[in-house]
Design an enzyme around this catalytic site. Structure first.
Site, PDB file in Angstrom:
ATOM      1  N   TRP A  70      50.839  38.987  41.065  1.00  0.00           N
ATOM      2  CA  TRP A  70      49.592  39.393  40.430  1.00  0.00           C
ATOM      3  C   TRP A  70      49.120  40.713  41.034  1.00  0.00           C
ATOM      4  CZ3 TRP A  70      45.242  39.660  43.608  1.00  0.00           C
ATOM      5  CH2 TRP A  70      45.192  38.829  44.735  1.00  0.00           C
ATOM      6  N   SER A  71      48.318  41.445  40.265  1.00  0.00           N
ATOM      7  CA  SER A  71      47.878  42.800  40.639  1.00  0.00           C
ATOM      8  C   SER A  71      49.065  43.697  40.985  1.00  0.00           C
ATOM      9  CB  SER A  71      46.890  42.751  41.800  1.00  0.00           C
ATOM     10  OG  SER A  71      45.651  42.229  41.402  1.00  0.00           O
TER      11      SER A  71
ATOM     12  N   GLY B  63      45.778  47.305  48.507  1.00  0.00           N
ATOM     13  CA  GLY B  63      44.722  46.559  49.164  1.00  0.00           C
ATOM     14  C   GLY B  63      44.344  45.342  48.344  1.00  0.00           C
TER      15      GLY B  63
ATOM     16  N   TYR C 286      38.012  32.579  35.124  1.00  0.00           N
ATOM     17  CA  TYR C 286      37.966  33.908  34.511  1.00  0.00           C
ATOM     18  C   TYR C 286      36.829  33.987  33.501  1.00  0.00           C
ATOM     19  CZ  TYR C 286      42.646  34.745  36.490  1.00  0.00           C
ATOM     20  OH  TYR C 286      43.718  34.910  37.333  1.00  0.00           O
TER      21      TYR C 286
ATOM     22  N   SER D 131      49.532  28.728  43.413  1.00  0.00           N
ATOM     23  CA  SER D 131      49.207  30.137  43.488  1.00  0.00           C
ATOM     24  C   SER D 131      48.719  30.444  44.898  1.00  0.00           C
ATOM     25  CB  SER D 131      48.120  30.480  42.456  1.00  0.00           C
ATOM     26  OG  SER D 131      47.804  31.854  42.470  1.00  0.00           O
ATOM     27  N   ASN D 132      49.217  31.535  45.469  1.00  0.00           N
ATOM     28  CA  ASN D 132      48.772  32.004  46.791  1.00  0.00           C
ATOM     29  C   ASN D 132      49.048  30.986  47.897  1.00  0.00           C
ATOM     30  OD1 ASN D 132      47.412  34.442  45.645  1.00  0.00           O
ATOM     31  ND2 ASN D 132      46.076  32.903  44.720  1.00  0.00           N
TER      32      ASN D 132
END
Length: 307
Positions: free
Chosen positions: A216-217, A222, A52, A149-150
């Site tokens: 997240w988001s 999208g 980040y 994550s993911n």
């Protein structure tokens, strides 16, 4: 703010995590105000990543917090590693994980992370190397809890072949407009796109193994295409959300987060705002408990059809 246990750990965390990906957009005074008021509202779980701002977000955060031992003990810090932007690859090698954590700790001006997540799955992962890195970080007191994550269930199972520490969290993209991990469960044996298994049943897997899902988001549709709130592309969704916001006396932001919190997986949404009032609206969601009918109304209004 209401708290919850993170995964199988004994760590009590707020039900809302404060994402710090955009803290570098604030000036020094704005960053200080953001961190201070986050703490005052009980939002003391801060989510970072070594990429980040090219690492500067962690440094800016530490400066804004006036990091000291007394400040550090009042907050919970999570960061992520594994993305090599400079080389265009993912890297879960032992050497990279260890070096990344040292850099994170230096930038955050702390001796330890409460939680370390592996950011994006590395196709060349060697579970034994990850395990060796985690063991060393735990032994040296640099990381107290670990997660991913993911990642899909089988990717997690592959890690668990060697990793002995519990994986307490899985950070995943999830919002009412990006909810395939929820809607796929309605469409068993159905001949439509919603029946396609894109994640290996990750939501049910995390519930079965007491892994906290960190969406997240939570306002995006999208892949970073924009937010759905107040967006003319989603008139029906916004009408339902606005109606509920008026009914509960809160903002539409609050309802969008409350929708995630209502799910029995006991998720911990990660906000991305640097605006104190919007973060406050997110925090208010901890006190809103949507009914089953209201939850489904929001889901359907986002274009998610029931069979």
């Amino acid at each position: 703010m209401r708290t919850m246990k993170l995964g199988t750990s004994t760590l009590d965390v707020p039900v809302i995590a404060v994402g710090c990906m955009r803290i570098n957009e604030l000036d020094r005074a704005g960053a200080e105000r953001f961190v201070q008021q986050s703490m005052e509202m009980g939002a003391n779980f801060f989510d970072h990543a070594d990429i980040y701002g090219g690492g500067e977000c962690e440094r800016i955060f530490a400066d804004a917090a006036g990091m000291s031992s007394s400040v550090r003990e009042r907050m919970i810090l999570q960061s992520k590693c594994g993305i090599r932007v400079d080389l265009g690859m993912f890297d879960f090698s032992r050497e990279h994980i260890l070096a990344s954590v040292d850099g994170i700790l230096e930038r955050l001006r702390t001796d330890y992370l409460d939680v370390l997540l592996l950011h994006r799955p590395d196709a060349l992962v060697e579970p034994d190397e990850v395990a060796a890195a985690f063991d060393q970080l735990e032994r040296e007191g640099k990381v107290r809890h670990f997660g991913v994550s993911n990642q899909t269930p089988m990717q997690i199972e592959l890690l668990k072949k060697s990793v002995r520490q519990p994986l307490v969290a899985n950070q995943l993209q999830l919002s009412v407009t990006n909810a395939t991990m929820i809607t796929r469960g309605f469409n068993v044996n159905m001949e439509n796109d919603s029946a396609v298994d894109r994640d290996g049943g990750v939501l049910d897997y995390c519930r079965l193994h007491d892994i906290t899902v960190q969406p997240w988001s939570p306002f995006q549709f999208g892949f970073f295409e924009g937010v759905f709130l107040d967006n003319p592309k989603f008139p029906e969704l916004n009408a339902v959300i606005d109606q509920l916001a008026g009914q509960y006396g809160v903002s539409n932001t609050t309802i969008a987060i409350a929708w995630l919190l209502r799910h029995p997986a006991h998720m911990q949404p990660v906000t991305g705002t640097t605006k104190v009032e919007r973060l406050r609206d997110c925090a208010r969601a901890a006190d809103v408990n949507l009914t089953r009918q209201e939850w489904y109304a929001v889901l359907r209004a986002a274009g998610n059809t029931l069979p």
